[in-house]
Write a protein that holds these residues in place. Structure first.
Motif, PDB file in Angstrom:
ATOM      1  N   LEU A  46      63.491 -14.277-105.247  1.00 49.56           N
ATOM      2  CA  LEU A  46      62.073 -13.954-105.271  1.00 49.56           C
ATOM      3  C   LEU A  46      61.389 -14.961-106.171  1.00 49.56           C
ATOM      4  N   LEU A  47      60.176 -15.351-105.805  1.00 48.20           N
ATOM      5  CA  LEU A  47      59.402 -16.257-106.651  1.00 48.20           C
ATOM      6  C   LEU A  47      58.158 -15.527-107.139  1.00 48.20           C
ATOM      7  N   PRO A  48      57.780 -15.691-108.379  1.00 52.16           N
ATOM      8  CA  PRO A  48      58.303 -16.661-109.346  1.00 52.16           C
ATOM      9  C   PRO A  48      59.422 -16.123-110.235  1.00 52.16           C
ATOM     10  N   SER A  49      59.844 -14.862-110.061  1.00 51.33           N
ATOM     11  CA  SER A  49      60.801 -14.248-110.995  1.00 51.33           C
ATOM     12  C   SER A  49      62.193 -14.868-110.949  1.00 51.33           C
ATOM     13  N   GLY A  50      62.602 -15.411-109.791  1.00 50.41           N
ATOM     14  CA  GLY A  50      63.943 -15.964-109.654  1.00 50.41           C
ATOM     15  C   GLY A  50      64.997 -14.902-109.390  1.00 50.41           C
ATOM     16  N   MET A  51      64.575 -13.651-109.159  1.00 51.15           N
ATOM     17  CA  MET A  51      65.530 -12.565-108.904  1.00 51.15           C
ATOM     18  C   MET A  51      66.284 -12.838-107.605  1.00 51.15           C
ATOM     19  N   PRO A  52      67.626 -12.900-107.663  1.00 53.26           N
ATOM     20  CA  PRO A  52      68.413 -13.219-106.463  1.00 53.26           C
ATOM     21  C   PRO A  52      68.597 -12.011-105.545  1.00 53.26           C
ATOM     22  N   PHE A  53      68.724 -12.293-104.255  1.00 52.12           N
ATOM     23  CA  PHE A  53      69.095 -11.277-103.273  1.00 52.12           C
ATOM     24  C   PHE A  53      69.664 -11.990-102.050  1.00 52.12           C
ATOM     25  N   ASP A  54      70.415 -11.246-101.244  1.00 51.04           N
ATOM     26  CA  ASP A  54      71.060 -11.803-100.056  1.00 51.04           C
ATOM     27  C   ASP A  54      70.434 -11.233 -98.797  1.00 51.04           C
ATOM     28  N   VAL A  55      70.377 -12.054 -97.765  1.00 54.89           N
ATOM     29  CA  VAL A  55      69.863 -11.662 -96.456  1.00 54.89           C
ATOM     30  C   VAL A  55      70.961 -11.912 -95.428  1.00 54.89           C
ATOM     31  N   ALA A  56      71.239 -10.903 -94.618  1.00 55.86           N
ATOM     32  CA  ALA A  56      72.279 -11.034 -93.587  1.00 55.86           C
ATOM     33  C   ALA A  56      71.785 -11.863 -92.411  1.00 55.86           C
ATOM     34  N   VAL A  57      72.642 -12.775 -91.963  1.00 55.61           N
ATOM     35  CA  VAL A  57      72.425 -13.477 -90.700  1.00 55.61           C
ATOM     36  C   VAL A  57      73.235 -12.691 -89.666  1.00 55.61           C
ATOM     37  N   PRO A  58      72.610 -12.275 -88.565  1.00 57.92           N
ATOM     38  CA  PRO A  58      73.354 -11.450 -87.610  1.00 57.92           C
ATOM     39  C   PRO A  58      74.549 -12.192 -87.032  1.00 57.92           C
ATOM     40  N   ALA A  59      75.603 -11.449 -86.756  1.00 60.19           N
ATOM     41  CA  ALA A  59      76.735 -12.045 -86.045  1.00 60.19           C
ATOM     42  C   ALA A  59      76.244 -12.450 -84.669  1.00 60.19           C
ATOM     43  N   PHE A  60      76.635 -13.652 -84.233  1.00 50.48           N
ATOM     44  CA  PHE A  60      76.236 -14.098 -82.906  1.00 50.48           C
ATOM     45  C   PHE A  60      77.409 -14.764 -82.215  1.00 50.48           C
ATOM     46  N   SER A  61      77.443 -14.599 -80.889  1.00 51.03           N
ATOM     47  CA  SER A  61      78.577 -15.097 -80.119  1.00 51.03           C
ATOM     48  C   SER A  61      78.358 -16.539 -79.694  1.00 51.03           C
ATOM     49  N   LEU A  62      79.474 -17.251 -79.628  1.00 48.18           N
ATOM     50  CA  LEU A  62      79.520 -18.621 -79.147  1.00 48.18           C
ATOM     51  C   LEU A  62      80.308 -18.572 -77.847  1.00 48.18           C
ATOM     52  N   ASP A  63      79.599 -18.574 -76.737  1.00 42.39           N
ATOM     53  CA  ASP A  63      80.234 -18.409 -75.428  1.00 42.39           C
ATOM     54  C   ASP A  63      79.977 -19.634 -74.577  1.00 42.39           C
ATOM     55  N   SER A  64      81.044 -20.177 -74.007  1.00 45.14           N
ATOM     56  CA  SER A  64      80.911 -21.317 -73.108  1.00 45.14           C
ATOM     57  C   SER A  64      81.243 -20.863 -71.692  1.00 45.14           C
ATOM     58  N   PRO A  65      80.865 -21.663 -70.703  1.00 47.33           N
ATOM     59  CA  PRO A  65      81.239 -21.311 -69.333  1.00 47.33           C
ATOM     60  C   PRO A  65      82.736 -21.463 -69.078  1.00 47.33           C
ATOM     61  N   TYR A  66      83.477 -21.991 -70.058  1.00 50.05           N
ATOM     62  CA  TYR A  66      84.909 -22.218 -69.897  1.00 50.05           C
ATOM     63  C   TYR A  66      85.753 -21.094 -70.482  1.00 50.05           C
ATOM     64  N   GLN A  67      85.106 -20.065 -70.988  1.00 47.67           N
ATOM     65  CA  GLN A  67      85.883 -18.977 -71.584  1.00 47.67           C
ATOM     66  C   GLN A  67      86.621 -18.196 -70.508  1.00 47.67           C
ATOM     67  N   ASN A  68      87.768 -17.699 -70.886  1.00 50.00           N
ATOM     68  CA  ASN A  68      88.600 -16.932 -69.965  1.00 50.00           C
ATOM     69  C   ASN A  68      88.277 -15.471 -70.165  1.00 50.00           C
ATOM     70  N   THR A  69      87.453 -14.917 -69.285  1.00 47.41           N
ATOM     71  CA  THR A  69      87.071 -13.513 -69.424  1.00 47.41           C
ATOM     72  C   THR A  69      87.466 -12.736 -68.184  1.00 47.41           C
ATOM     73  N   ARG A  70      87.691 -11.464 -68.392  1.00 43.98           N
ATOM     74  CA  ARG A  70      87.991 -10.563 -67.271  1.00 43.98           C
ATOM     75  C   ARG A  70      86.922  -9.492 -67.223  1.00 43.98           C
ATOM     76  N   ARG A  71      86.482  -9.199 -66.052  1.00 52.50           N
ATOM     77  CA  ARG A  71      85.502  -8.140 -65.879  1.00 52.50           C
ATOM     78  C   ARG A  71      86.248  -6.900 -65.389  1.00 52.50           C
ATOM     79  N   HIS A  72      85.956  -5.804 -66.014  1.00 51.38           N
ATOM     80  CA  HIS A  72      86.607  -4.540 -65.642  1.00 51.38           C
ATOM     81  C   HIS A  72      85.668  -3.686 -64.843  1.00 51.38           C
TER      82      HIS A  72
END
Length: 146
Positions: free
Chosen positions: A120-146
């Protein structure tokens, strides 16, 4: 009646991942980089585009980032560093900062998640912010559809 053009539209859509922590929203959109990848060599590349939005009432600054990148074999790589893309942006209330970066993987799929270490500014108080988990998918992935 089956409309093949709808399937193409669905396949072309980009997924957006979103998380909000302490009135800070992080949105991530991912693109597979076919032209930079060499699947036969086990080299796959993605670009990710991030928007950080300050919905709070105080000015904030992004100081550091921590990423956890996991491939399809469960191998984890950790990346830590100052700022993002060489910047430590300051976001006033209502402001947004956007950037693009990328990551390689040795498998056709995986995922990333992370944390932005802010103050935080100007206090300098630290805090963390989550970055959402996100998938890295290519057209070459081996997937099965059920």
């Amino acid at each position: 009646m089956f409309d093949a053009s709808l399937c193409d539209t669905v396949l072309a859509m980009q997924l957006e991942f979103e998380a909000t922590t302490c009135d800070i929203t992080v949105k991530v959109r991912v693109d597979y980089l076919d032209q930079s990848s060499q699947p036969s060599e086990g080299q796959f590349f993605w670009a990710y585009h991030v928007a950080i939005i300050n919905h709070g009432v105080e000015t904030i600054q992004l100081l550091k980032r921590s990423w956890r990148i996991t491939d399809a074999n469960g191998r984890v790589r950790y990346v830590h560093g100052d700022g993002v893309v060489g910047k430590q942006p300051v976001l006033e209330p209502g402001a947004m900062f956007e950037y693009s970066s990328g990551t390689p993987l040795g498998t056709a799929t995986g995922f990333m998640a992370g944390t932005y270490h802010m103050q935080l500014l100007p206090s300098g108080m630290p805090f963390d912010v989550a970055v959402p988990a996100f998938s890295l998918d290519s057209p070459y992935q081996n997937t099965r559809r059920h």
